[in-house]
Design a protein around this motif. Structure first.
Motif: not given
Length: 259
Positions: A125-139
């Motif tokens: 699930t975390i791996d899928r989060l790492l694909e998202r722009p919101s994760t890249r930008e804000n964590g």
């Protein structure tokens, strides 16, 4: 230009420098894979250090080296479908972070699942989060509802393995951990683990909260799952099938899938 784009744009600029830092370790590694580490930290030297740390952790934990694909691992599919952790893309915090929602009471250790299998479920699930722009930008914000948790849902090995994976190894920026309805025994276990594994800055980002109203200060109420007073109906089985289709189409940008 959106903020999420600017982070990846800066990462692209640093890509040649990261490859120089990594030398032969970068051979055969895709740009998208390397960019995960530069999106975590826009510093080639620190990104290289995190890359090496992650590879070392994987080599020391062979259970993480089996490709994390729902289409190839029936147990992983079963566990991801069980709603222990979910990460609907529509749930973002007021500060723009991706949000992962946990409900540990759905984790039935009595069915024979091992700590390693539980960690694979969460790391997928975390791996899928790492694909998202919101994760890249804000964590990432972690919101875990511990209502109804019993000792049958908890295994000390899970926390040790999972926190050992995340802290200092994964290219992820955790901006806050919010634990709702944590029972006394869980607080004891978690406090021991975090005292050993968490750096000082991360310890300050752990919040025990007693009311869902406190979560509404972090995430707009309407974005949350219905069980938390929000408007979202999330179907884990549908989400799982979507990820399986992405796996088969080769659309995932994963740090765990190796082939």
């Amino acid at each position: 230009m959106s903020g999420s784009y600017s982070v990846k744009e800066e990462a692209f600029k640093l890509l040649p420098q990261l490859k120089e830092e990594l030398e032969e370790a970068a051979d055969g590694v895709s740009d998208e894979y390397l960019l995960k580490f530069l999106c975590w930290k826009q510093d080639a030297q620190r990104a290289a250090g995190r890359f090496h740390s992650f590879q070392k952790w994987r080599n020391e934990n062979p259970w993480s080296n089996t490709d994390m694909q729902l289409s190839k691992d029936p147990l992983l599919k079963k566990h991801v479908s069980s709603n222990v952790v979910v990460a609907p893309e529509s749930i973002v915090s007021k500060s723009g972070c991706s949000v992962i929602v946990g409900r540990l009471s759905n984790n039935d250790m009595s069915d024979g699942r091992t700590p390693e299998q539980v960690c694979r479920m969460i790391l997928y699930t975390i791996d899928r989060l790492l694909e998202r722009p919101s994760t890249r930008e804000n964590g990432v914000i972690i919101f875990h509802d511990l209502k109804g948790v019993s000792k049958n849902n908890v295994h000390p090995g899970v926390g040790k393995l999972l926190l050992g994976a995340i802290i200092g190894h994964l290219p992820i920026k955790i901006k806050g951990i919010y634990l709702l309805n944590a029972p006394f025994f869980f607080k004891g276990i978690f406090t021991v683990l975090t005292s050993v594994l968490f750096p000082k800055k991360m310890k300050q980002r752990v919040h025990y909260v007693d009311s869902i109203e406190d979560i509404y200060e972090v995430v707009d109420k309407e974005l949350l799952l219905k069980e938390h007073g929000g408007e979202l109906e999330f179907d884990a089985d549908t989400w799982v099938e979507e990820q399986i289709n992405r796996e088969k189409n080769g659309d995932l940008e994963s740090i765990f899938i190796t082939s």
